[in-house]
Each structure stands twice: as structure tokens, then as C-alpha cells.
Write a protein that holds these residues in place. Structure first.
Motif, short mmCIF file in Angstrom:
data_model
loop_
_atom_site.label_atom_id
_atom_site.label_comp_id
_atom_site.label_asym_id
_atom_site.label_seq_id
_atom_site.Cartn_x
_atom_site.Cartn_y
_atom_site.Cartn_z
N ARG A 11 -10.79 -5.57 -35.83
CA ARG A 11 -11.49 -4.81 -36.87
C ARG A 11 -11.32 -5.50 -38.22
O ARG A 11 -12.26 -5.57 -39.01
N VAL A 12 -10.13 -6.03 -38.49
CA VAL A 12 -9.90 -6.78 -39.72
C VAL A 12 -10.84 -7.99 -39.76
O VAL A 12 -11.49 -8.26 -40.78
N LEU A 15 -14.41 -6.99 -40.53
CA LEU A 15 -14.60 -6.68 -41.95
C LEU A 15 -14.67 -7.96 -42.79
O LEU A 15 -15.50 -8.08 -43.69
N ALA A 18 -17.99 -9.52 -42.41
CA ALA A 18 -19.10 -8.75 -42.97
C ALA A 18 -19.22 -8.91 -44.48
O ALA A 18 -20.30 -8.70 -45.04
N ARG A 19 -18.12 -9.29 -45.15
CA ARG A 19 -18.14 -9.39 -46.61
C ARG A 19 -17.26 -10.55 -47.04
O ARG A 19 -16.21 -10.80 -46.43
N TRP A 22 -12.02 -9.19 -49.45
CA TRP A 22 -11.45 -7.84 -49.40
C TRP A 22 -10.05 -7.89 -50.01
O TRP A 22 -9.30 -8.82 -49.77
N GLU A 26 -8.03 -2.32 -50.00
CA GLU A 26 -9.33 -1.93 -49.43
C GLU A 26 -9.28 -1.97 -47.91
O GLU A 26 -9.75 -1.05 -47.22
N LEU A 27 -8.70 -3.03 -47.36
CA LEU A 27 -8.58 -3.13 -45.90
C LEU A 27 -7.69 -2.02 -45.35
O LEU A 27 -8.00 -1.41 -44.32
N ASP A 30 -9.61 1.26 -45.36
CA ASP A 30 -10.66 1.31 -44.34
C ASP A 30 -10.08 1.44 -42.94
O ASP A 30 -10.67 2.09 -42.07
#
Length: 317
Positions: A11-12, A15, A18-19, A22, A26-27, A30
Motif C-alpha cells: 500500500r505504501v 501511494l 500515485a503521487r 509524501w 501523510e502516509l 492514510d
């Protein structure tokens, strides 16, 4: 790593892909964990080969590094199948180093996939014929569902329009045999039970596709779907292609390879190409590599497509 830890690390990674950047808070927010846990997950990803840059300071920003050795990639199942199909197509339609690279990448992809997904991709490798670089796209899930039915020899049922322009759909029951990726699209070669004959079905016109619980025994005489596509009448296409090429038939035939059936000799020095196209704008790319002069005779839509392509090329200069 445990299953939970692995899932969180992925998942990290998702993320970060996707951007561009981070921060650790923020991580953590989320993912519902602490910033310390985020740092541990990032360290695990680095150990797996991912290059992740970190900004110093309380915020602790992270981003995937660029310009380094290619790290492992994170694919969804459909993305993995799509990559596998593209590599299979490259291996089948190219030669030399390009084909060898595609085969090598396929081997690595196959080794990295989980068992069920590996089987889906192997089904496609076994039951797909590649005859051209099709521009049509179909969902990966549909491809693998049909390939699985071919392997299991189970009937398929789906909705299909009786003609290209028909608004109504008919229910079809078929015995599926082979998939074909051709320049004009993806096709299923199947025996139509209601029409008691072999048919080719466009996958992008099929809907509500479902595998039946009923199996079937292979029929002894199966037509070659690739050959049937090559011999499909020109008037079955929306657009007609007529081109006169200033070179003898023998020479042009070598350039066109398996598509030489669309050629005929006008005289000792000129060859005629008579074919069909699903979309007129595809045709200029077919002939862009011809090393001799040629004239586009028809139809009007195809001539217009060449004019538009010429304007784009002139504008590029």
C-alpha cells in the motif's frame, strides 16, 4: 514479512507510485499507523530493491527515485495480464533481439506471478494466435475468461448483434476454440450451436459473456481462424482500400508477408492492393514504410485519411 506487513508495504508503494512525494505523517494518516511504522515499511521496500529517496527533517518526505536501476513493479491482476499479452504479441510478431527481449521478459513475468494468475496468462499463451498489432482493446478479464473456457472445453453464452449496425442483441451459444488478435480487432473462433456452423465473433461486440456448466468434445475438423480472417471479403469492412504500388508483385509480396493475399499484379511493374479497414485513419500507417511510390485510389474516406496524415507530417516540420 507477515501477510499484514506485506500488504501494508505494498500500500505504501502504491501511494508512492500515485503521487511524486509524501510526508511520513501523510502516509501514517492514510495507512492508520505511526510514522515509525511507515519508516520500517519504507526500509522493507528498499530491501526489496525499490529506490526510495527521503527528505531530511521532521516531515520526513518520501518519493520513488528516478533514473536508477529498474525496481520491481506493482501491477494489478488485469495490468499483469495486459503486460503479458503485449509481450506475447511482441514475441510472436517480431524477430531478432526484439523477440528475444520479449521472451526473456515473459519468463521473468511468469516466474513472478502467483499461481492462479500464472495459469490465466499461460492459457492465453496457449489459445491465442497473433496476426497483427491490433489497436482494439478488450478487458483482460474477458480474455482470460474465454481462454479458461477454451482450456476447460466448456460452452459460452453471450449477447451479440446480428449485424454491425444492429441495435438489437441475440443470445448465442457456442463451443469456443481459439482467440485471434488481428489488426482489425480481437476475435473468437467458435462453433455456433444454433447455426450449426463455425463463426468468428468480435470480442468488442460481445456482452454478458458467461461460461456454461456444459462441456463439449473437440470437433475433428476445425477451420484455421487466421486464414479465415485473411480471406474475409473486402465488402465486409466499413472502408475499402485500393492502392496502386509502383513495384512488381513479387517484390511487394515480400514486404507484405502474410497479407500478400490482398495483392494482385496490374502489369509487370505495378501492383494493386485491395483490402478493407475497420477505420480509415488506420490505413496510412500500413503503408508508411513502403520504399516505393504509390497512389491511393480509394475509397474517399481513405484518401481523406491520407490527406490528414500528410498535413500532420508537414506541420511537424
Amino acid at each position: 514479512m507477515s501477510t499484514d506487513t506485506t500488504e501494508r508495504a505494498l500500500r505504501v508503494l502504491g501511494l508512492l507510485q500515485a503521487r511524486p512525494g509524501w510526508t511520513a505523517p501523510e502516509l501514517a494518516r492514510d495507512l492508520g499507523v505511526t510514522t515509525r511504522t511507515v519508516r520500517r515499511d519504507v526500509d522493507r521496500l528498499r530491501q526489496l530493491g525499490y529506490a526510495i529517496d527521503a527528505d531530511r527533517g521532521a516531515a520526513g518526505g518520501y518519493r520513488l527515485a528516478r533514473g536508477r536501476a529498474v525496481p520491481p513493479l506493482l501491477f494489478t491482476e488485469d495490468e499483469a495480464v495486459a503486460v503479458g499479452v503485449a509481450l506475447q504479441r511482441a514475441a510472436a510478431l517480431t524477430s531478432g533481439p526484439d523477440a528475444e527481449s520479449a521472451v526473456g521478459a515473459l519468463v521473468k513475468l511468469d516466474a513472478a506471478l502467483p499461481g492462479p494468475l500464472r495459469e490465466r496468462l499461460r492459457d492465453l499463451r496457449s489459445f491465442v494466435s497473433h496476426t497483427g498489432r491490433t489497436t482494439a482493446t478488450v478487458p483482460a478479464e474477458l480474455l482470460t475468461r474465454i481462454a479458461a473456457a477454451i482450456r476447460a472445453r466448456t460452452r459460452l453464452r453471450f449477447s451479440y448483434p446480428p449485424t454491425r449496425s444492429a441495435d438489437v442483441l441475440e443470445q448465442r451459444r457456442v463451443e469456443p476454440y481459439r482467440l485471434v488478435a488481428a489488426e482489425r480487432g480481437w476475435y473468437l473462433s467458435a462453433f455456433d450451436l444454433d447455426r450449426d456452423d463455425w463463426r468468428l465473433f468480435r470480442l468488442d461486440r460481445m456482452s454478458e459473456v458467461a461460461a456454461s456448466t456444459l462441456g463439449f468434445r473437440p470437433r475433428p475438423e476445425q477451420p484455421d481462424p487466421v486464414e479465415r480472417l485473411r480471406r474475409m471479403p473486402v465488402d465486409s469492412y466499413p472502408f475499402a482500400v485500393l492502392v496502386h504500388i509502383e513495384a512488381p508483385l513479387e517484390t511487394v509480396s515480400e514486404w507484405f508477408g502474410p497479407y500478400r493475399t490482398a495483392l494482385s499484379a496490374i502489369d509487370k511493374h505495378t501492383t494493386e492492393l485491395r483490402a478493407g479497414a475497420e477505420r480509415a485513419e488506420y490505413v496510412p500507417s500500413w503503408l508508411s514504410d513502403l520504399p516505393v511510390p504509390y497512389r491511393v485510389i480509394g475509397d474517399d474516406a481513405v484518401r481523406a485519411a491520407f490527406a490528414e496524415a500528410a498535413e500532420r507530417m508537414r506541420a511537424a516540420l
